[in-house]
Design an enzyme around this catalytic site. Sequence first.
Site, PDB file in Angstrom:
ATOM      1  N   LYS B  73     -52.705 -18.812 -33.452  1.00 47.04           N
ATOM      2  CA  LYS B  73     -52.108 -18.866 -32.117  1.00 47.04           C
ATOM      3  C   LYS B  73     -52.942 -19.834 -31.278  1.00 47.04           C
ATOM      4  O   LYS B  73     -54.170 -19.878 -31.409  1.00 47.04           O
ATOM      5  CB  LYS B  73     -52.116 -17.468 -31.504  1.00 47.04           C
ATOM      6  CG  LYS B  73     -51.447 -17.377 -30.148  1.00 47.04           C
ATOM      7  CD  LYS B  73     -51.441 -15.939 -29.643  1.00 47.04           C
ATOM      8  CE  LYS B  73     -50.685 -15.841 -28.320  1.00 47.04           C
ATOM      9  NZ  LYS B  73     -50.579 -14.469 -27.823  1.00 47.04           N
ATOM     10  N   SER B 147     -45.869 -12.835 -26.855  1.00 52.61           N
ATOM     11  CA  SER B 147     -46.111 -14.240 -26.609  1.00 52.61           C
ATOM     12  C   SER B 147     -46.437 -15.033 -27.880  1.00 52.61           C
ATOM     13  O   SER B 147     -46.306 -16.249 -27.881  1.00 52.61           O
ATOM     14  CB  SER B 147     -47.268 -14.397 -25.612  1.00 52.61           C
ATOM     15  OG  SER B 147     -48.478 -13.934 -26.174  1.00 52.61           O
ATOM     16  N   SER B 172     -47.989  -8.693 -27.683  1.00 54.49           N
ATOM     17  CA  SER B 172     -47.677 -10.064 -28.112  1.00 54.49           C
ATOM     18  C   SER B 172     -47.764 -10.338 -29.607  1.00 54.49           C
ATOM     19  O   SER B 172     -47.517 -11.462 -30.037  1.00 54.49           O
ATOM     20  CB  SER B 172     -48.594 -11.054 -27.386  1.00 54.49           C
ATOM     21  OG  SER B 172     -48.208 -11.168 -26.052  1.00 54.49           O
TER      22      SER B 172
END
Lengths: 96, 470
Positions: B73, B147, B172
């Site tokens: 990420k 996210s 997330s």
Amino acid sequence: MKTEINEELIEHVSKVARLDLTEKEKQKFSEELKEIVAAFSKLDEVDTTKTEISLQPVELKNVLREDIPEKCLTQEEALSLTKHKKDGYFKGPKAI
Amino acid sequence: MNEYINKIKNKEIDIVEHTHKVIEECKKINKEYNYFNIISEKLALAQATALKKDIEKNNVKNKKLLGVMVSAKDAICVKGVESTAGSKILKGYKPLFDATAIKKAVEQGAIIIGKTSQDEFGFGSFAVNTYNIPKNPHDKTRSCGGSSGGAAGITAKAHFPHIALGESTGGSIAAPASFCGVFGLTPTYGRVSRYGLMDFGNSLDKIGPIGKTIGEVSALLETISGHDDKESTSLNNPIEKYSNIKADVKGMKIGIIKEAFGNGVEKAVDKTVWEGIKKLEDAGAKVEEISLAMPIEYGLATYYLIGTSEASTNLAKYCGMRYGASEDMKDSFNEYFTKVRSNNFTEESKRRIMLGTFARMSGYRDAYYIKALKVRTKIIEEYKKQFKKYDALVSPTVPVLPTKFSEIEKLSPLQHYMMDVMLVGPNLAGLPHMNVPVGFENKLPVGMLLIGNHLEENKLLQLGNEFENE
């Protein structure tokens, strides 16, 4: 707690938060935060008179290590990511 | 994955050639789906070349992730590779160090293929609050969830062995895993070091694996877990052998969270999650309905007040002087700082800074921030009570099927936040939780959420194993 969210308060919060908001943003945030804060005031229903705060979800103890210097970034490396530098120092805007 | 690792070890697959192919495939996928903010081609090939030498020297005996592709990420720092956390304010920032999770994965033979797209600093439930919006692998008109949207998207779409490093503050990892139909495990708070992770909320952030199989999720979790001298909140407890979990769920006790079904949950989601529960029951688990009102009723307000309070102070480090976006320095400090922030944060970041600043401000602090910290205690206590009796708790992961971008545009910020209703509870309490893909409805994936007691990730993996080949 009943809190009146209006553009005046939003203006004040934005100053504290160091954000320059446009008139349109102020108006928008004012409406949106009004809705959000009203919904979040639901927490008033919960009796917390005898409850402690939880700053962490799990119990943590102070962690200390021996005070032995370790390898760290060189001055050059630390300064390599900015154009704002002078004589081996970071350069910042004037504070006063 | 183990078969693949053996082929790499036996030189049946040439790791350098394979990496070339993977990078080409990623580029192709990325044109259509936006899963990567950057593909780290140079780094990946250098790592593959180094591994090839080690393989030739027979120097790779016990590497758990030998030649396995791992994406990170964007909020997780990778040395020398642009890392923006999805924010314009960090455009061009190339960290001078690796996050501990990256370092550990590479030590076990992983190859880092790129930085995956996400909501700016993790601020979002649909991965739309950013400059590079990932599209759902099952329907391009829909969101990947957020996210960690890019991380879950590439995990579903990749044809090569790959595991993603995601990050969860309020849901997330599990939310995008649900929307993309893959496994996503958020570990206990502190199980994995946060060193090198760009903070959203320090008391909430957790790095965790997203994978197509339980085996892959277990292998990466085992690799990245453990104490880190560089991170004072990382836990010292011994690391479980997650890769050797029992494949049997007989006799395990599962509590079904009553309040998480029915009202406000799409019928198709409700139905498919119950099918998943039935499957566990058929495999021998004992299933009971329980009431857990506190997290569902009060979790959202508690989470958003604490999360934005922490975020609003954390984001102050992006001051435009040492790295990241900068401006001309003709103004005073306050004017300069205000300009850098105002010009570079997205609307959602500004909204969260405003909310968090308000909640901590003199006159409001006790009523909002401190109140939320107290309700958090009550939420943790309520979960802990249930874990005296149950091995795991179950709810849907997200109350809806993957949402269309055209519908997301119409939602108010509060409606965005409500997507996290099932997920904020375990995140506030630092409890491990995992999305399990339980089935499809109209060709769209549905996810079931398993929540475990602190440091009982092994039980979640054990239960998730029942769904391995779905």
